[in-house]
Design an enzyme around this catalytic site. Structure first.
Site, short mmCIF file in Angstrom:
data_model
loop_
_atom_site.label_atom_id
_atom_site.label_comp_id
_atom_site.label_asym_id
_atom_site.label_seq_id
_atom_site.Cartn_x
_atom_site.Cartn_y
_atom_site.Cartn_z
N ASP A 130 0.81 -1.22 0.00
CA ASP A 130 0.00 0.00 0.00
C ASP A 130 0.85 1.27 0.00
OD1 ASP A 130 -2.22 -1.70 0.15
OD2 ASP A 130 -2.06 -1.76 2.33
N LYS A 140 1.87 2.03 -5.17
CA LYS A 140 2.42 1.47 -6.43
C LYS A 140 1.50 1.76 -7.60
CE LYS A 140 2.37 -2.56 -4.37
NZ LYS A 140 2.17 -2.16 -2.96
N GLY A 153 -4.61 -4.25 -3.66
CA GLY A 153 -5.62 -3.19 -3.79
C GLY A 153 -4.89 -1.91 -4.13
N HIS A 154 -5.08 -1.43 -5.33
CA HIS A 154 -4.40 -0.20 -5.76
C HIS A 154 -5.44 0.86 -6.07
CE1 HIS A 154 -1.07 -2.88 -6.17
NE2 HIS A 154 -1.56 -3.49 -7.22
N GLN A 197 1.76 -6.44 -3.46
CA GLN A 197 2.36 -6.60 -2.13
C GLN A 197 3.71 -5.86 -2.06
OE1 GLN A 197 1.02 -9.68 -3.76
NE2 GLN A 197 -0.78 -8.63 -3.01
P1 GDP Z 1 -0.72 0.29 -3.60
O1 GDP Z 1 -1.38 -0.95 -3.16
O2 GDP Z 1 0.77 0.30 -3.35
O3 GDP Z 1 -1.05 0.66 -5.02
O4 GDP Z 1 -1.28 1.47 -2.68
P2 GDP Z 1 -2.82 1.69 -2.22
O5 GDP Z 1 -3.58 2.21 -3.38
O6 GDP Z 1 -3.32 0.50 -1.51
O7 GDP Z 1 -2.64 2.80 -1.11
C1 GDP Z 1 -2.07 4.03 -1.38
C2 GDP Z 1 -3.10 5.13 -1.10
O8 GDP Z 1 -2.45 6.38 -1.02
C3 GDP Z 1 -4.15 5.30 -2.19
O9 GDP Z 1 -5.36 5.67 -1.58
C4 GDP Z 1 -3.61 6.42 -3.05
O10 GDP Z 1 -4.64 7.17 -3.72
C5 GDP Z 1 -2.95 7.27 -2.01
N1 GDP Z 1 -1.76 8.00 -2.46
C6 GDP Z 1 -0.76 7.60 -3.30
N2 GDP Z 1 0.21 8.52 -3.36
C7 GDP Z 1 -0.17 9.53 -2.52
C8 GDP Z 1 0.45 10.77 -2.11
O11 GDP Z 1 1.55 11.12 -2.52
N3 GDP Z 1 -0.24 11.52 -1.20
C9 GDP Z 1 -1.46 11.15 -0.70
N4 GDP Z 1 -2.06 11.95 0.19
N5 GDP Z 1 -2.04 9.99 -1.06
C10 GDP Z 1 -1.41 9.20 -1.95
P1 IMO Z 2 -0.97 -4.23 -2.23
O1 IMO Z 2 -0.56 -4.76 -3.58
C1 IMO Z 2 -0.96 -4.79 2.10
C2 IMO Z 2 -1.05 -8.95 3.53
C3 IMO Z 2 -2.30 -9.41 4.25
C4 IMO Z 2 -1.68 -10.43 5.19
C5 IMO Z 2 -0.59 -11.08 4.35
C6 IMO Z 2 -0.99 -12.38 3.67
O2 IMO Z 2 -2.23 -3.44 -2.24
O3 IMO Z 2 0.19 -3.53 -1.58
P2 IMO Z 2 -2.58 -12.99 1.63
O4 IMO Z 2 -4.04 -12.80 1.44
O5 IMO Z 2 -1.72 -12.35 0.59
O6 IMO Z 2 -2.21 -14.43 1.85
O7 IMO Z 2 -2.25 -12.24 3.03
O8 IMO Z 2 -0.26 -10.11 3.34
N1 IMO Z 2 -1.30 -8.37 2.20
C7 IMO Z 2 -1.23 -7.06 1.91
N2 IMO Z 2 -1.01 -5.99 2.71
N3 IMO Z 2 -1.11 -4.61 0.78
C8 IMO Z 2 -1.30 -5.67 -0.05
O9 IMO Z 2 -1.32 -5.55 -1.39
C9 IMO Z 2 -1.41 -6.96 0.51
N4 IMO Z 2 -1.61 -8.20 0.00
C10 IMO Z 2 -1.53 -9.05 1.04
O10 IMO Z 2 -2.92 -8.36 4.95
O11 IMO Z 2 -1.05 -9.79 6.26
MG MG Z 3 -2.81 -1.57 -1.78
#
Ligand code: GDP
Ligand code: IMO
Ligand code: MG
Length: 428
Positions: free
Chosen positions: A13, A16, A40-41, A223
């Site tokens: 999270d 990416k 989850g992106h 991840q």
């Molecule tokens: P990912 O799984 O690595 O793609 O990241 P996620 O989408 O799960 O979580 C990142 C969150 O931060 C999302 O809600 C993005 O919209 C938000 N985000 C990404 N870059 C920035 C930033 O530079 N500033 C802020 N405030 N939010 C950001």
């Molecule tokens: P993104 O791509 C954050 C964590 C789960 C759990 C462990 C194993 O959005 O960064 P799984 O269901 O993969 O067997 O769970 O990994 N986990 C993540 N945490 N971001 C993710 O994906 C994750 N995908 C799995 O919470 O601790």
């Molecule tokens: Mg994510």
């Protein structure tokens, strides 16, 4: 024309999705090489907000070919739901390619994921319950089902039967659940065959030919480094290779073809699920970070555990992945602190560790050694150049850069595509 890996440097999270999306319009192929719909992106484009799970973020860029590589585990129901939802919103999803060697997540593995977690009780991993772990376990045990199997009914049935010979024993005798029905599972998988057939390709060949033709490729990890099955905080990890090496094995290209390895890293740290997290905050400061950063899971909605930036992890991610660049995200979230603590080392029973302890129980009771950097109060969300940042924010970035030894090429100051400061072009 480069091949760039974009991966998570912490526990996921990091942003990416946004980082990949940003390169989108100049990229010809975006390849997901590991994981599945546990990811989850969130990608924000103007007024539009997209939550992607199984599909690579490049799907939002017109002209870019999204690819699901052989290293991914595919829940077919989720795949089609996600494609339909995007198509309804006017996104062109017709270019998607799926590797014939990718494994599918059969419904019994979702069940097993959930019941195994319950069975583990307080030793649970906190998985997303999507069947990821059991499906990768099947792959390694050689009882998995691959996309290619959907096109031969007899082989598919035999494989489902072979898998269920083992799985049903476990479901019934250990977990006291109903046995999965061979016909029902086979029929469900077969029902997806016609729809997926036109998307299926030898994606390794396609990608290697694209590299030969000088195209731009981005390999987008799900991840992150600390969730990697080999290099993460085992057993509190996911079940795939989320680090740089996974980009090669999970897509069928040689490591020598990768030009740049980009680690996405938050200006602080978060984690979802169980497992050690040395800089975790359990007080109001943690709540403040969660609130300011909107730190709630995109996949499961769980509140993310929050803590300060950990430079030991940044150095570790640099080493494990051979990082060439960092994309620092969410710097805007740190606005308003008088002092911003940064973990520069761990204290383990009175001994200072500058690198990740080799012994996992040491990591479990490592306490952070903090350096306190000066904070800033100015709103930085409108900054588009490094010079526009307040001087203390600039110093924070430069300090992190020095601690990891890897250049910070881009800085996120808000969720929107445009809210970014680019210091070095990642596709150069
Ligand atoms: P990912 O799984 O690595 O793609 O990241 P996620 O989408 O799960 O979580 C990142 C969150 O931060 C999302 O809600 C993005 O919209 C938000 N985000 C990404 N870059 C920035 C930033 O530079 N500033 C802020 N405030 N939010 C950001
Ligand atoms: P993104 O791509 C954050 C964590 C789960 C759990 C462990 C194993 O959005 O960064 P799984 O269901 O993969 O067997 O769970 O990994 N986990 C993540 N945490 N971001 C993710 O994906 C994750 N995908 C799995 O919470 O601790
Ligand atoms: Mg994510």
């Amino acid at each position: 024309m480069p091949a760039v890996v974009v991966l998570g440097a912490q526990w996921g999270d990091e942003g990416k999705g946004k980082a990949t999306d940003q390169l989108g319009s100049r990229v010809d192929y975006v390849v997901k090489f590991n994981g599945g719909n546990n990811a989850g992106h969130t990608v924000v484009v103007g007024e539009e907000k997209y939550a992607l799970h199984l599909l690579p973020s490049g799907i939002l860029s017109p002209g870019c070919v999204p690819v699901i590589g052989n290293g991914v585990v595919v829940d077919l129901e989720v795949l089609f739901e996600e494609l339909d939802a995007l198509a309804t919103r006017g996104v062109d999803v017709s270019k998607l390619l799926v590797s014939s060697s990718a494994h599918v997540i059969p419904s019994y593995n979702r069940t097993l994921d959930k019941v195994t977690e319950r069975f583990l009780g307080k030793r649970q991993i906190g998985t997303t319950g999507r069947g990821i772990g059991p499906t990768y376990a099947d792959k390694m045990s050689r009882v998995g089902i691959r996309i290619a199997d959907l096109f031969d009914e007899q082989i598919l049935r035999e494989k489902v039967e072979g898998a269920l010979d083992q799985k049903n024993q476990i479901l019934v005798k250990i977990y006291n659940r109903r046995a999965a029905d061979i016909d029902a599972v086979t029929d469900e998988l077969l029902s997806y065959a016609d729809r997926i057939r036109p998307m299926v390709a030898d994606t390794s060949l396609v990608l290697n030919q694209a590299l030969d033709a000088g195209k731009n490729l981005v390999f987008e990890a799900g991840q992150a480094t600390m969730l990697d099955v080999d290099h993460g905080t085992y057993p509190f990890v996911t079940s795939s290779s989320a680090t740089a090496g996974g980009a090669a094995t999970g897509s069928g290209i040689g490591p020598t073809r990768l030009d740049r390895i980009v680690g996405v890293i938050k200006a602080y740290t978060t984690r979802v699920g169980e497992g050690p997290f040395p800089t975790e905050l359990f007080d109001d400061d943690g709540d403040a970070l969660r609130l300011a950063g909107g730190e709630f899971g995109v996949t499961t909605g769980r509140p993310r555990r929050c803590g300060w930036y950990d430079a030991v992890i940044a150095r570790y991610a640099t080493r494990i992945n051979g990082l060439t660049d960092f994309v620092l995200t969410k710097l805007d979230v740190l606005t308003g602190w008088e002092k911003v603590p940064v973990c520069v080392a761990y204290d383990v029973d009175g001994v200072r560790h500058d690198e990740m302890p080799v012994d996992q129980s040491a990591f479990h009771h490592a306490t952070p050694v903090y350096e306190y950097l000066d904070g800033w109060t100015e709103d930085i969300s409108g900054a588009r150049t490094f010079d526009e940042l307040p001087v203390n924010a600039q110093r924070y970035v430069l300090a992190l850069e020095e601690m990891s030894g890897t250049r910070i090429s881009s800085i996120g100051v808000g969720p929107d595509r445009a809210a970014t400061i680019v210091r070095h072009d990642l596709l150069d």
